[in-house]
Design a protein around this motif. Structure first.
Motif, PDB file in Angstrom:
ATOM      1  N   SER A 120       0.815  -1.613  -0.285  1.00  0.00           N
ATOM      2  CA  SER A 120      -0.379   0.210  -0.467  1.00  0.00           C
ATOM      3  C   SER A 120       1.154   0.918   0.194  1.00  0.00           C
ATOM      4  O   SER A 120       2.192   1.169   0.777  1.00  0.00           O
ATOM      5  CB  SER A 120      -1.318  -0.575   1.571  1.00  0.00           C
ATOM      6  OG  SER A 120      -1.588   1.462   1.039  1.00  0.00           O
ATOM      7  N   GLY A 122      -0.051   4.191   1.521  1.00  0.00           N
ATOM      8  CA  GLY A 122       0.278   4.711   3.192  1.00  0.00           C
ATOM      9  C   GLY A 122       0.185   6.132   3.037  1.00  0.00           C
ATOM     10  O   GLY A 122       1.163   6.665   3.952  1.00  0.00           O
ATOM     11  N   ASP A 123      -0.292   6.424   1.954  1.00  0.00           N
ATOM     12  CA  ASP A 123       0.799   7.828   2.180  1.00  0.00           C
ATOM     13  C   ASP A 123      -0.884   8.788   2.011  1.00  0.00           C
ATOM     14  O   ASP A 123       0.166   9.935   1.943  1.00  0.00           O
ATOM     15  CB  ASP A 123       2.075   8.402   1.269  1.00  0.00           C
ATOM     16  CG  ASP A 123       1.340   8.068  -0.296  1.00  0.00           C
ATOM     17  OD1 ASP A 123       0.142   7.547  -0.394  1.00  0.00           O
ATOM     18  OD2 ASP A 123       1.840   8.960  -1.065  1.00  0.00           O
ATOM     19  N   ASP A 124      -1.068   8.918   1.967  1.00  0.00           N
ATOM     20  CA  ASP A 124      -2.994   9.696   1.306  1.00  0.00           C
ATOM     21  C   ASP A 124      -2.930  10.296   0.250  1.00  0.00           C
ATOM     22  O   ASP A 124      -4.060  11.539   0.267  1.00  0.00           O
ATOM     23  CB  ASP A 124      -2.755  10.627   3.491  1.00  0.00           C
ATOM     24  CG  ASP A 124      -4.303  11.153   3.971  1.00  0.00           C
ATOM     25  OD1 ASP A 124      -4.770   9.731   3.676  1.00  0.00           O
ATOM     26  OD2 ASP A 124      -4.482  11.720   4.446  1.00  0.00           O
ATOM     27  N   HIS A 128      -3.822   6.393  -2.987  1.00  0.00           N
ATOM     28  CA  HIS A 128      -4.078   5.008  -1.272  1.00  0.00           C
ATOM     29  C   HIS A 128      -6.204   5.605  -0.614  1.00  0.00           C
ATOM     30  O   HIS A 128      -5.947   4.627  -0.309  1.00  0.00           O
ATOM     31  CB  HIS A 128      -3.239   6.506  -0.104  1.00  0.00           C
ATOM     32  CG  HIS A 128      -3.578   5.524   1.560  1.00  0.00           C
ATOM     33  ND1 HIS A 128      -3.085   5.843   2.422  1.00  0.00           N
ATOM     34  CD2 HIS A 128      -2.813   3.455   1.872  1.00  0.00           C
ATOM     35  CE1 HIS A 128      -2.917   5.468   3.596  1.00  0.00           C
ATOM     36  NE2 HIS A 128      -3.297   3.748   2.810  1.00  0.00           N
ATOM     37  N   GLN A 132      -8.350   3.054   0.304  1.00  0.00           N
ATOM     38  CA  GLN A 132      -8.878   2.511   1.663  1.00  0.00           C
ATOM     39  C   GLN A 132     -10.228   2.520   1.700  1.00  0.00           C
ATOM     40  O   GLN A 132     -10.984   1.449   1.995  1.00  0.00           O
ATOM     41  CB  GLN A 132      -8.947   3.459   2.290  1.00  0.00           C
ATOM     42  CG  GLN A 132      -7.212   4.526   3.160  1.00  0.00           C
ATOM     43  CD  GLN A 132      -6.793   5.307   3.894  1.00  0.00           C
ATOM     44  OE1 GLN A 132      -7.411   5.460   4.921  1.00  0.00           O
ATOM     45  NE2 GLN A 132      -6.700   6.198   2.886  1.00  0.00           N
ATOM     46  N   HIS A 162      -6.182   0.380   7.201  1.00  0.00           N
ATOM     47  CA  HIS A 162      -5.699  -0.977   7.136  1.00  0.00           C
ATOM     48  C   HIS A 162      -6.520  -2.503   7.473  1.00  0.00           C
ATOM     49  O   HIS A 162      -6.907  -2.228   8.301  1.00  0.00           O
ATOM     50  CB  HIS A 162      -4.078  -0.780   6.697  1.00  0.00           C
ATOM     51  CG  HIS A 162      -3.197  -0.881   8.128  1.00  0.00           C
ATOM     52  ND1 HIS A 162      -3.960  -2.130   8.972  1.00  0.00           N
ATOM     53  CD2 HIS A 162      -3.623  -0.286   9.376  1.00  0.00           C
ATOM     54  CE1 HIS A 162      -3.583  -2.175  10.381  1.00  0.00           C
ATOM     55  NE2 HIS A 162      -3.705  -1.009  10.248  1.00  0.00           N
ATOM     56  N   LEU A 166      -1.297  -5.739   8.696  1.00  0.00           N
ATOM     57  CA  LEU A 166      -0.030  -4.921   9.014  1.00  0.00           C
ATOM     58  C   LEU A 166       1.014  -5.556   9.357  1.00  0.00           C
ATOM     59  O   LEU A 166       1.650  -5.865  10.626  1.00  0.00           O
ATOM     60  CB  LEU A 166      -0.687  -3.984   9.944  1.00  0.00           C
ATOM     61  CG  LEU A 166       0.191  -2.709   9.104  1.00  0.00           C
ATOM     62  CD1 LEU A 166      -0.356  -1.711   8.240  1.00  0.00           C
ATOM     63  CD2 LEU A 166       0.564  -1.574  10.469  1.00  0.00           C
ATOM     64  N   TYR A 170       0.063  -7.016   4.503  1.00  0.00           N
ATOM     65  CA  TYR A 170      -0.219  -5.892   3.861  1.00  0.00           C
ATOM     66  C   TYR A 170       1.449  -4.767   4.284  1.00  0.00           C
ATOM     67  O   TYR A 170       1.519  -4.689   5.839  1.00  0.00           O
ATOM     68  CB  TYR A 170      -1.078  -5.517   4.586  1.00  0.00           C
ATOM     69  CG  TYR A 170      -1.824  -4.558   3.962  1.00  0.00           C
ATOM     70  CD1 TYR A 170      -2.155  -3.789   2.831  1.00  0.00           C
ATOM     71  CD2 TYR A 170      -1.144  -3.104   5.014  1.00  0.00           C
ATOM     72  CE1 TYR A 170      -3.184  -3.096   2.640  1.00  0.00           C
ATOM     73  CE2 TYR A 170      -1.921  -2.375   4.944  1.00  0.00           C
ATOM     74  CZ  TYR A 170      -2.929  -1.723   3.994  1.00  0.00           C
ATOM     75  OH  TYR A 170      -3.219  -0.087   3.265  1.00  0.00           O
ATOM     76  N   SER A 172       2.771  -1.158   4.154  1.00  0.00           N
ATOM     77  CA  SER A 172       2.467   0.149   4.005  1.00  0.00           C
ATOM     78  C   SER A 172       3.596   0.742   3.984  1.00  0.00           C
ATOM     79  O   SER A 172       4.377   0.879   4.894  1.00  0.00           O
ATOM     80  CB  SER A 172       1.504   0.998   5.520  1.00  0.00           C
ATOM     81  OG  SER A 172       1.561   1.964   5.258  1.00  0.00           O
ATOM     82  N   GLY A 174       4.174   4.627   2.823  1.00  0.00           N
ATOM     83  CA  GLY A 174       4.408   5.929   3.035  1.00  0.00           C
ATOM     84  C   GLY A 174       5.257   6.398   1.448  1.00  0.00           C
ATOM     85  O   GLY A 174       5.370   7.070   1.802  1.00  0.00           O
TER      86      GLY A 174
ATOM     87  N   LYS C 182       6.088   0.385   7.415  1.00  0.00           N
ATOM     88  CA  LYS C 182       5.543   0.999   8.794  1.00  0.00           C
ATOM     89  C   LYS C 182       6.115  -0.459   9.992  1.00  0.00           C
ATOM     90  O   LYS C 182       5.610  -1.446   9.450  1.00  0.00           O
ATOM     91  CB  LYS C 182       3.930   0.882   8.645  1.00  0.00           C
ATOM     92  CG  LYS C 182       3.773   1.785   9.478  1.00  0.00           C
ATOM     93  CD  LYS C 182       1.914   1.824   9.595  1.00  0.00           C
ATOM     94  CE  LYS C 182       1.750   2.484  10.940  1.00  0.00           C
ATOM     95  NZ  LYS C 182       0.282   2.570  10.699  1.00  0.00           N
TER      96      LYS C 182
END
Ligand SMILES: Nc1ncnc2c1ncn2[C@@H]1O[C@H](COP(=O)(O)OP(=O)(O)OP(=O)(O)O)[C@@H](O)[C@H]1O
Ligand SMILES: Nc1ncnc2c1ncn2[C@@H]1O[C@H](COP(=O)(O)OP(=O)(O)OP(=O)(O)O)[C@@H](O)[C@H]1O
Ligand SMILES: [Mg+2]
Ligand SMILES: [Mg+2]
Lengths: 276, 339, 232, 232, 339
Positions: A120, A122-124, A128, A132, A162, A166, A170, A172, A174, C182
């Motif tokens: 992902s 994962g950086d908005d 992303h 989501q 998420h 994680l 998965y 993330s 970023g 992460k």
């Protein structure tokens, strides 16, 4: 004055990286005499530039946030310029077995059930945000990650969601689209990617990524781009007139044709949205 | 007075290295500063050179109290120049080393060149003018440093052991220069040395420091000794295992075993050997040096240890002491000072 | 100015709440940066000594090249290392990419020139007599180097401190070789870059403040270490 | 390995063809980096001297803080300066954001601590007698500082070289404050980042090689400058 | 032989600072190395201390040729130790300075402590054991440096001006130490000095260097002079404007005006003044020093310039020269050497 028709535009790195602007902006300059200084950043930072009045116009692909931006009075209105689409890519071996299926939601469920590695951004970013919303639609239990920050004396929460797993399957990371794609390629994982970046990394390089298209065509995967001039009432110094002229040129016959005719490595990337 | 020092104290950490209640330095005179290692000579020169502030006390320079604000010192420092014990030359040519102070004094180029050549000539280093200063030998460095200071024609010239690594030929020259600048240019000179004959030859006044204090003694006949009691229970001081001197009971201040002993050269009596039996503190020795000094005669006698003594010229001429001769010294207890 | 005040408060809140995530990020940052600094010190200091102490043709040119390497951009190092450790590279089988080790390697490459160049600069001003004295007292090369090191330690420690500052604040390599995963390879700086890209400037600066606090702590350690050595 | 060879060939091709764009990018990079280095030198060296020469309570703490600032991440500096010069900031009306000046300001902030810290380290090993000698020869503070500077120049030049290397290879600040605007604020590093984003790794590394070449050239200049000073 | 040096050349850049065709240094002896500043003394000591390689030539140490590979030198350096002209102490305590060399020699802790205390005691610096070495005074530094070298009990002890900034008390002690280690421990000692009486007192052999070459002359009576012709056209050498000496025509090698003049003290004749008119190169002067030296007598006469001369004890005793007396020197042309 003509020499000083310069405006600043904030946009996302993927837009800049697609190469469209390199074709579009010279034509714009020929037609209107406007020079655009492009400042490419992550989606969030690009919108921030708009809010802070550091640019005159904004070209991003995150519809909900764009609407909010206008609602808060930062922009005048949103011109729907074009769209491209997202696709799911994955390793040729297709461990999750999703190839050929156009149903993204089903595909995402399979990632979770097979614990197939998924990267992902994962950086908005727009991508992303899209990812989501797909996770939400799958109905799987999702976890919410919340961070509190202080803003003008008020506490504010920042959240992102998420699926379970994680750090396990998965990932993330970023990072921007290109980096996410190479990452997925390295780790032989699935990821959600915009078509433009994928084409570049698949056909535009000496050493192409191994990843292949696994899932495409779901209407839910459309990725619309909007251009928003900054509201001069919020930021009196912005060059609203020029920004508007630019936006209108984009949605004009002329602009839309150029967009429609743009080919990246022989493939169409953007579909004009303004033609009725 | 060029300097008047009162109640001067200099401490490094807890240790007091200088403690001078009062000292006057007269204008246009040559002073020699003597004292053992660590006595505080360099420290005193640094303070008089206005390079270090005392921990306490006042210093008057030319009758004006010295203000230790950096800005006030700068103009005074143009009149006072100090040559270090181990001088350092800037990492450039010898010429530029000399030029630095002259440039600061805004002396024009032609004049500058003239002065530099002249100063280097004085110390015999002219041919090194364009040599890189950092590679000079010890004595060459010292001579260039002296030239560098001389070039500035200061009012006060402070030299820390100016001839310690200078060769014999140039030692004489430097002494001559110091005397000459004092006489011709009325420059006040203050130098330290361990060579007391040099001090005697050159200086008008001698200052002796001992552990940071001014002492009236002469700077010689200082030995390291050990305190003991002799078989008869009398306190005794043994110097280098060779010389046994009885001392008064009252002199054994504390029970330190190792002491510094000063034997006052003016209080030592000397005579030709006779048949009389040796009494306490009478030693036999051979005369090894006879030197004329400020109207007196200084004799060095090898009595196991080399002991110096001063006698009047009259007595010397009357008894006719000769080098190589064996004589008898008698050292009365009052000539012996434990320090 | 608001930004700063807000960030400061957020930073304090972050630290006070000390959530597991921040914990992990700080842990990764410290571990990676300290390791790469130590590594670079172990390579860079002896390298600097060797260059400074040897007399060879092209010595000054070597120093110039070393100085040039101070301008090695993180992107280049990132891509360079990437080319070796990517799945297709010769070290591909070791599966190093996107691990903390990868970051450490890249960061060490980044700062070895820094450490070496400043070690050389620090030694070059040490009086030649220290070396000579050690030699005449019977020291071998290593013991002689140790004496010179002791005398130059202020400069060398400054180099190490600077190198540490460089890597803990570095983004490019951590991002490209660590992947900003992460919980695994996310460091303070990649987290900051991410927050910045998201537009959460406050959080980005808050993280930066935490980072500076951390680095201040490390420097205090150095400070006391140096103080102790000094007073010996 | 292929990557490197290909990049090298591309780099040569780039330089040989020397198109106007590369020209502009190199120009911006050099101009910005040199200016910020000079600026940082003009501030950092005197700052280092002042700290090194003054005796005040908390001197060692000041040095520790300075060392901490070596770990100032570019993102923090970027955001910090951004907060001031963004349209909403107090210097907003000057319209500095996304100009070369903005980059210069940010970069100077980045390297002032580097220059100052290494100036202090360089001076601290210079024999106290140089200062004393200059003073007794009648030098005022500035002239005394000049003498010490001359003796410490190897270390100080090393600091300046390192600072230059730091800024010419720096991405974060150029990106955030310059905005990577083609023809205006695009520097070698932001161009590299862009090429990297586009997936043109070869071009990215090629640009990196050109950058190193450039930096080598600058270092050669320093080298000769130092040589000249040396032989004086 | 501890050293055999042949065809030694040392150049710095184009300049030859040492040029020694042959030199032997005997085992277990004390050598004094004399010479003007820049004569090459320090350079020679550095080469003998195996710290610098000669530009050309061979050196045998203990009859084995010295191999200048760093690795080969290390073991030799453990036997040879050099104390610098301006020694440097490591920036730590005095104690640790002494400990360094002992640790290297893997001497155990107890033994180490004993040796350190003993060595510091020898030079009178024991109380400074835990003091930070960098703040010591000039003489203190020199003494600690000597102790640091002594602690290692080397086979060869090289000292560059060991007493140049040491005080009188400790000068004697250091001389005594050097003699003692030579006698008791059979350590070969080679030291430089500008104090020729020290050299005479301590050394078995004296080596004099002049501009990098060995010279057979004594190291005194060296003056800077100017060549002129006197009214009668005779070449003349004027020393410090005070002493005019006729010289042989053949001695005026080139037209240098400033020269160094060496007057051989053994070739100067001396007599009591008489009514005879002064002839050429006869000077009147006052005796200022008479010193016993290796079975001869050395007299220093102030004839405007201080001139030293050596006469036999017999002649001294026969004529009875006294300090303070006026006498007549005659300096024959063959006593005058232009350098
Ligand atoms: N900065 C310092 N810190 C601590 N102690 C010091 C410092 N400077 C000098 N001292 C001590 O002060 C004493 C006096 O030193 P100073 O240099 O004045 O002696 P000196 O008389 O010049 O001796 P020397 O004949 O050896 O040159 C010495 O014992 C020395 O160790
Ligand atoms: N590294 C060097 N480079 C160039 N010249 C040098 C170097 N070292 C010494 N010299 C020169 O060589 C000559 C001999 O130097 P050396 O130090 O041996 O003299 P010295 O006899 O010890 O003199 P001093 O009595 O002054 O100590 C000097 O003239 C000096 O300037
Ligand atoms: Mg002293
Ligand atoms: Mg010497």
């Amino acid at each position: 004055w003509a020499r000083y028709k310069i405006i600043k535009m904030s946009t996302t790195t993927s837009t800049q990286a697609s190469g469209l602007l390199d074709v579009l902006l010279p034509e714009l300059e020929k037609d209107t005499g406007i020079t655009v200084k492009v400042i490419a950043k992550g989606t969030g930072a690009a919108i921030r530039d708009g809010m802070d009045g550091n640019v005159d116009v904004m070209l991003v692909h995150a519809r909900e946030r764009e609407m909010k931006f206008i609602k808060q009075g930062y922009g005048t209105n949103r011109y729907a310029v074009m769209h491209n689409d997202f696709i799911i890519v994955g390793p040729p071996a297709d461990p999750a077995g999703i190839k050929g299926n156009s149903d993204v939601i089903a595909a995402f469920k399979k990632f979770a059930s097979n614990r197939a590695r998924f990267v992902s951004r994962g950086d908005d970013s727009g991508t992303h945000t899209k990812e989501q919303s797909i996770w939400k639609k799958t109905g799987l239990t999702v976890k919410t990650n919340t961070t509190m920050i202080e803003k003008k004396g008020k506490k504010r929460e920042i959240t992102f969601i998420h699926p379970h797993g994680l750090g396990n399957w998965y990932l993330s990371i970023g990072q921007g689209m290109g980096k996410t794609l190479t990452f997925a390629d390295e780790k032989l994982a699935y990821t959600l990617v915009d078509r433009g970046t994928y084409i570049k990394y698949k056909f535009g390089r000496e050493v192409p990524v191994d990843l292949e298209i696994m899932c495409q065509g779901d209407p839910f995967l459309a990725n619309p781009y909007g251009v928003i001039p900054i509201n001069p009432q919020k930021h009196p110094h912005v060059q609203y007139e020029l920004a508007k002229e630019f936006a209108e040129w984009l949605v004009s016959e002329r602009g839309q044709t150029i967009i429609a005719n743009y080919r990246l490595l022989g493939k169409q990337l953007f579909y004009p949205d303004a033609q009725k | 007075m060029i300097y008047t020092v009162s109640d001067l104290i200099k401490k490094y950490g807890p240790r007091t290295v200088l403690d001078i209640p009062y000292l006057e330095v007269e204008k246009e005179q040559i002073y020699a500063l003597l004292g053992a290692n660590g006595a505080g000579k360099t420290t005193l020169l640094n303070i008089l050179g206005l390079l270090e502030a005392p921990t306490a006390g006042r210093i008057h320079y030319c009758s004006r109290p010295v203000n230790y604000a950096e800005s006030a010192l700068q103009s005074l420092r143009k009149e006072v120049v100090l040559v270090d014990q181990h001088p350092i030359l800037f990492t450039t040519t010898v010429f530029k080393n000399l030029e630095f102070g002259l440039k600061i004094r805004k002396i024009n180029k032609k004049e500058r060149y003239r002065i530099i050549d002249e100063s280097l000539d004085l110390v015999g280093m002219r041919e090194f003018s364009s040599a890189p200063a950092q590679y000079l030998s010890g004595g060459e460095t010292q001579r260039v440093a002296i030239a560098r200071a001389l070039a500035l024609s200061p009012k006060v010239f402070l030299c820390d052991e100016p001839t310690s690594s200078v060769d014999v030929e140039n030692q004489n020259i430097i002494i001559t220069i110091l005397r000459r600048i004092n006489e011709a240019k009325k420059i006040s000179v203050l130098f330290t040395t361990h060579d007391r004959s040099q001090a005697a030859r050159l200086a008008h006044h001698t200052i002796v420091l001992n552990q940071g204090r001014l002492v009236p003694t002469l700077y010689e006949n200082i030995f390291r000794g050990v305190l003991q009691t002799d078989p008869s229970g009398q306190p005794q001081c043994v110097i280098q295992d060779k010389m046994h001197l009885s001392i008064g009971e009252d002199q054994v201040i504390d029970k330190r075993k190792a002491v510094s002993v000063f034997i006052d050269p003016e209080k030592i009596a000397v005579r030709k050997p006779s048949e009389d039996p040796a009494v306490a503190n009478e030693l036999q020795g051979r005369v090894v040096q006879i030197i004329e000094e400020n109207g007196k005669v200084r004799m060095v006698v090898d009595a196991g240890v080399w002991v110096a003594l001063l006698i009047s010229k009259k007595r010397y001429q009357k008894i006719v002491f000769m080098v190589g001769e064996t004589i008898v010294l008698s050292i009365p207890p009052e000539a012996i000072h434990l320090m | 100015m608001n930004l700063l005040i807000d960030s400061f408060i957020s930073a304090i809140r972050l630290v006070v709440s000390m959530d597991a995530e921040l914990d992990a990020i700080v842990g990764v940052s410290l571990k990676v940066s300290c390791t790469s600094t130590v590594l670079a010190g172990l390579i860079g200091v002896p390298l600097g000594f060797t260059i400074a102490f040897s007399e060879f043709v092209g010595k000054r040119m070597t120093i110039t090249v070393l100085n040039t390497l101070l301008a090695l951009p993180t992107v280049v190092i990132g891509l360079f290392v990437y080319a070796f450790i990517s799945r297709r590279g010769i070290f591909g089988p070791f599966d190093l990419l996107y691990t903390q080790r990868a970051i450490i390697i890249g960061q060490a490459i980044l700062i070895i020139p820094v450490v070496a160049a400043f070690t050389i600069a620090a030694i070059s001003r040490i009086d030649e007599r220290y070396r000579k004295t050690a030699m005449t007292l019977g020291a071998n090369r290593l013991q002689t180097a140790w004496i010179v090191f002791r005398e130059a330690r202020f400069g060398i420690v400054a180099a190490i401190v600077a190198a540490f500052g460089r890597v803990i604040s570095e983004i490019g390599i951590s991002m490209m070789l660590g992947g900003n995963i992460k919980g695994f390879t996310r460091t303070m700086t990649t987290a900051m870059a991410l927050e910045y890209d998201k537009g959460s400037f406050i959080l980005a600066v808050a993280l930066g403040i935490v980072l500076l606090g951390l680095s201040f702590g490390m420097n205090l350690l150095f400070h006391f270490f140096q103080g102790r050595v000094h007073s010996q």
